[in-house]
Motif scaffolding. Structure first.
Motif, PDB file in Angstrom:
ATOM      1  N   ARG A   4       8.732  10.356 -37.501  1.00  0.00           N
ATOM      2  CA  ARG A   4       7.989  11.581 -37.195  1.00  0.00           C
ATOM      3  C   ARG A   4       8.818  12.535 -36.324  1.00  0.00           C
ATOM      4  O   ARG A   4       8.855  13.749 -36.575  1.00  0.00           O
ATOM      5  N   GLU A   5       9.482  11.993 -35.315  1.00  0.00           N
ATOM      6  CA  GLU A   5      10.281  12.818 -34.408  1.00  0.00           C
ATOM      7  C   GLU A   5      11.462  13.462 -35.113  1.00  0.00           C
ATOM      8  O   GLU A   5      11.798  14.618 -34.846  1.00  0.00           O
ATOM      9  N   ARG A   6      12.100  12.709 -36.032  1.00  0.00           N
ATOM     10  CA  ARG A   6      13.253  13.280 -36.724  1.00  0.00           C
ATOM     11  C   ARG A   6      12.844  14.398 -37.674  1.00  0.00           C
ATOM     12  O   ARG A   6      13.503  15.427 -37.766  1.00  0.00           O
ATOM     13  N   ILE A   7      11.745  14.198 -38.397  1.00  0.00           N
ATOM     14  CA  ILE A   7      11.269  15.241 -39.303  1.00  0.00           C
ATOM     15  C   ILE A   7      10.924  16.507 -38.522  1.00  0.00           C
ATOM     16  O   ILE A   7      11.277  17.620 -38.924  1.00  0.00           O
ATOM     17  N   LEU A   8      10.258  16.325 -37.382  1.00  0.00           N
ATOM     18  CA  LEU A   8       9.884  17.476 -36.558  1.00  0.00           C
ATOM     19  C   LEU A   8      11.126  18.184 -36.007  1.00  0.00           C
ATOM     20  O   LEU A   8      11.205  19.416 -36.007  1.00  0.00           O
ATOM     21  N   LYS A   9      12.111  17.402 -35.586  1.00  0.00           N
ATOM     22  CA  LYS A   9      13.318  17.980 -34.985  1.00  0.00           C
ATOM     23  C   LYS A   9      14.182  18.676 -36.028  1.00  0.00           C
ATOM     24  O   LYS A   9      14.733  19.751 -35.779  1.00  0.00           O
ATOM     25  N   TRP A  10      14.319  18.079 -37.201  1.00  0.00           N
ATOM     26  CA  TRP A  10      15.235  18.612 -38.208  1.00  0.00           C
ATOM     27  C   TRP A  10      14.610  19.681 -39.104  1.00  0.00           C
ATOM     28  O   TRP A  10      15.321  20.488 -39.686  1.00  0.00           O
ATOM     29  N   THR A  11      13.274  19.655 -39.249  1.00  0.00           N
ATOM     30  CA  THR A  11      12.628  20.643 -40.128  1.00  0.00           C
ATOM     31  C   THR A  11      11.585  21.495 -39.424  1.00  0.00           C
ATOM     32  O   THR A  11      11.222  22.564 -39.913  1.00  0.00           O
ATOM     33  N   GLY A  12      11.058  21.004 -38.309  1.00  0.00           N
ATOM     34  CA  GLY A  12      10.000  21.735 -37.618  1.00  0.00           C
ATOM     35  C   GLY A  12       8.613  21.454 -38.155  1.00  0.00           C
ATOM     36  O   GLY A  12       7.631  22.066 -37.723  1.00  0.00           O
ATOM     37  N   ILE A  13       8.501  20.503 -39.084  1.00  0.00           N
ATOM     38  CA  ILE A  13       7.209  20.193 -39.712  1.00  0.00           C
ATOM     39  C   ILE A  13       6.552  19.002 -39.020  1.00  0.00           C
ATOM     40  O   ILE A  13       7.118  17.907 -38.967  1.00  0.00           O
ATOM     41  N   PRO A  14       5.326  19.171 -38.485  1.00  0.00           N
ATOM     42  CA  PRO A  14       4.600  18.041 -37.867  1.00  0.00           C
ATOM     43  C   PRO A  14       4.016  17.138 -38.954  1.00  0.00           C
ATOM     44  O   PRO A  14       3.592  17.618 -40.010  1.00  0.00           O
ATOM     45  N   THR A  15       4.009  15.843 -38.711  1.00  0.00           N
ATOM     46  CA  THR A  15       3.498  14.893 -39.706  1.00  0.00           C
ATOM     47  C   THR A  15       2.554  13.887 -39.063  1.00  0.00           C
ATOM     48  O   THR A  15       2.526  13.725 -37.846  1.00  0.00           O
ATOM     49  N   SER A  16       1.795  13.211 -39.916  1.00  0.00           N
ATOM     50  CA  SER A  16       0.983  12.067 -39.508  1.00  0.00           C
ATOM     51  C   SER A  16       1.428  10.887 -40.359  1.00  0.00           C
ATOM     52  O   SER A  16       1.688  11.051 -41.559  1.00  0.00           O
ATOM     53  N   ILE A  17       1.519   9.708 -39.740  1.00  0.00           N
ATOM     54  CA  ILE A  17       2.024   8.538 -40.457  1.00  0.00           C
ATOM     55  C   ILE A  17       1.042   7.376 -40.331  1.00  0.00           C
ATOM     56  O   ILE A  17       0.711   6.940 -39.227  1.00  0.00           O
ATOM     57  N   GLY A  18       0.564   6.913 -41.486  1.00  0.00           N
ATOM     58  CA  GLY A  18      -0.330   5.766 -41.538  1.00  0.00           C
ATOM     59  C   GLY A  18       0.379   4.586 -42.165  1.00  0.00           C
ATOM     60  O   GLY A  18       1.006   4.727 -43.216  1.00  0.00           O
ATOM     61  N   ILE A  19       0.305   3.425 -41.510  1.00  0.00           N
ATOM     62  CA  ILE A  19       1.020   2.237 -41.993  1.00  0.00           C
ATOM     63  C   ILE A  19       0.028   1.094 -42.184  1.00  0.00           C
ATOM     64  O   ILE A  19      -0.819   0.834 -41.332  1.00  0.00           O
ATOM     65  N   SER A  20       0.132   0.414 -43.327  1.00  0.00           N
ATOM     66  CA  SER A  20      -0.660  -0.785 -43.575  1.00  0.00           C
ATOM     67  C   SER A  20      -0.016  -1.534 -44.734  1.00  0.00           C
ATOM     68  O   SER A  20       1.119  -1.219 -45.127  1.00  0.00           O
ATOM     69  N   ASN A  21      -0.731  -2.495 -45.299  1.00  0.00           N
ATOM     70  CA  ASN A  21      -0.103  -3.312 -46.340  1.00  0.00           C
ATOM     71  C   ASN A  21      -0.572  -2.960 -47.750  1.00  0.00           C
ATOM     72  O   ASN A  21      -0.142  -3.579 -48.715  1.00  0.00           O
ATOM     73  N   THR A  22      -1.454  -1.952 -47.897  1.00  0.00           N
ATOM     74  CA  THR A  22      -1.794  -1.433 -49.223  1.00  0.00           C
ATOM     75  C   THR A  22      -1.818   0.083 -49.136  1.00  0.00           C
ATOM     76  O   THR A  22      -2.012   0.665 -48.053  1.00  0.00           O
ATOM     77  N   LYS A  23      -1.645   0.736 -50.266  1.00  0.00           N
ATOM     78  CA  LYS A  23      -1.601   2.197 -50.271  1.00  0.00           C
ATOM     79  C   LYS A  23      -2.951   2.793 -49.874  1.00  0.00           C
ATOM     80  O   LYS A  23      -3.011   3.822 -49.182  1.00  0.00           O
ATOM     81  N   THR A  24      -4.042   2.156 -50.276  1.00  0.00           N
ATOM     82  CA  THR A  24      -5.373   2.650 -49.939  1.00  0.00           C
ATOM     83  C   THR A  24      -5.614   2.584 -48.439  1.00  0.00           C
ATOM     84  O   THR A  24      -6.143   3.515 -47.835  1.00  0.00           O
ATOM     85  N   LEU A  25      -5.216   1.469 -47.815  1.00  0.00           N
ATOM     86  CA  LEU A  25      -5.355   1.338 -46.374  1.00  0.00           C
ATOM     87  C   LEU A  25      -4.410   2.290 -45.630  1.00  0.00           C
ATOM     88  O   LEU A  25      -4.718   2.760 -44.535  1.00  0.00           O
TER      89      LEU A  25
END
Length: 426
Positions: free
Chosen positions: A133-154
């Motif tokens: 998230r920090e690298r994307i924000l620093k290199w492009t200026g775009i804020p992101t949200s990141i969800g992590i789990s063991n299935t795509k739906t989750l």
């Protein structure tokens, strides 16, 4: 009955760019940061992106602009017409960064991507997500949200949670049922409007209730996708990452006009422009087309004029991606379906039966013609990439383009132009 099977060996992250179109506009216009902003669809029709400030005002996604115009004016909301060239370029930059964090990635949409993080230990996942998230924000200026789990739906559900956290990252592997218990069924990934009505009618109004529904009921009342969604909520991966995106089988480029047009000359200009764009797209994918379809139509909602819609398909003797050849055939097709006296609202081009360039049929004239054609098209594409789309075009595409989309709030930002670079004043 309770189902739990949350694997620790299969972790996926969903990276979602926050209010992506709005964020892209803010990159070049810092004055609108922390201000209510909305981006409109083609012809300034509907709201397709909103800042958090605009959401708080009650502006809904997909709302027709004319319905919220008074609200926009009253609250000094900043309005922008869509600038897809800008959004596409920023998206490519974000995806390029993501590839550095995982060699397995599925680009899900212009502002979303899944990446495989199974090689990262569970204890490090949130920190790894923050680093992304920090690298994307620093290199492009775009804020992101990141969800992590063991299935795509989750992952999708985790991403919803992440948007409300200051860190912007959520690893969903503990106390999952507590989150599913309050998660609306209509917001679950893969649950459409119609199936949502069915679930609610049967008392299934949260993700947890869907997760714990009996297998018998699922098989009887839903389809394969519905069954996969249930299994994924239980932590059983059923929807794989599509790392290798299948090549498209057709390519359609069409637009509604900013104002209705009657003359065939204006239609020729629009068809030519769409044809050039479609040809550029299939060349970028290393494809050729064997058939081209041209279509035109009037507005189906015009009460005072008769409706007319028609199309023409042309089979090509040799598969090609040469813009000049495709435009020539498209114009011939247009001539066969054009009728004088109608006010046309939309026109488009479809390139059908796409094949890999290496699979092209051999023809005695192919070597000589294709060598010259490839050199010309390569020169045009490289110039347009460097200096902006349509830097090199053909006369048939026109110059004034009175038929083009209505973009009354267009920002005119072009990442290929030095004039669009922000200026630092000391």
């Amino acid at each position: 009955m309770s189902y739990t099977n949350y694997s620790k060996k299969n972790n996926i992250a969903l990276i979602d760019c926050n209010s992506f179109y709005v964020s892209c506009e803010r990159l070049f216009n810092p004055k609108i940061i922390n201000k209510p902003v909305v981006v409109l669809s083609n012809n300034d029709g509907c709201v397709i992106s909103r800042s958090s400030e605009a959401k708080k005002l009650g502006i809904k996604m997909g709302e027709p602009y004319f319905k919220v115009k008074d609200l926009v004016t009253k609250n000094n909301v900043h309005i922008f017409s869509s600038n897809y060239a800008l959004y596409g370029d920023i998206s490519r930059r974000v995806m390029k960064i993501l590839k550095e964090f995982s060699d397995k990635m599925e680009i899900y949409s212009i502002d979303e991507a899944f990446i495989d993080l199974s090689f990262i230990e569970n204890e490090r996942l949130e920190d790894y997500g923050k680093e992304i998230r920090e690298r994307i924000l620093k290199w492009t200026g775009i804020p992101t949200s990141i969800g992590i789990s063991n299935t795509k739906t989750l992952c999708k559900i985790a991403n919803h949670v992440a948007k409300k956290k200051q860190t912007g990252v959520t690893f969903l592997n503990k106390d999952i049922d507590k989150i599913l218990e309050t998660f609306p069924i209509s917001d679950v990934w893969g649950v459409g409007r119609q199936i949502s009505k069915l679930y609610i009618k049967n008392g299934i109004d949260t993700a947890l209730k869907l997760k714990n529904i009996s297998n018998t009921w699922v098989k009887k009342n839903t389809n394969v996708l519905g069954a996969k969604t249930v299994m994924e909520l239980r932590g059983i991966p059923c929807i794989d990452l599509e790392v290798h995106q299948p090549k498209r089988k057709s390519c359609c480029v069409s637009r509604s006009f900013g104002k209705k047009i009657e003359s065939i000359e204006n239609l020729k200009e629009s068809i030519t422009t769409h044809c050039l764009t479609a040809a550029e797209k299939i060349r970028a994918d290393g494809q050729l087309t064997k058939n081209i379809t041209v279509f035109i139509r009037t507005s189906p909602f015009d009460k005072y004029r008769k409706y007319y819609s028609n199309s023409a398909s042309i089979d090509l003797p040799i598969a090609t991606n040469n813009s000049l050849e495709l435009v020539k055939n498209a114009i011939e097709g247009l001539k066969t379906i054009y009728k004088y006296g109608y006010f046309y609202q939309k026109a488009g081009v479809i390139l059908n039966n796409l094949v890999e360039a290496k699979d092209e049929e051999f023809n005695l004239l192919t070597p000589l013609l294709e060598t010259k054609s490839k050199s010309l098209m390569k020169a045009i594409d490289s110039t347009n990439i460097k200096y902006g789309r349509n830097s090199i075009s053909i006369a048939q595409a026109g110059f004034k383009k009175s038929w083009k989309m209505r973009r009354e709030h267009y920002s005119f930002i072009d990442t290929a132009s030095f004039d669009s670079l922000p200026v630092l004043k000391l």
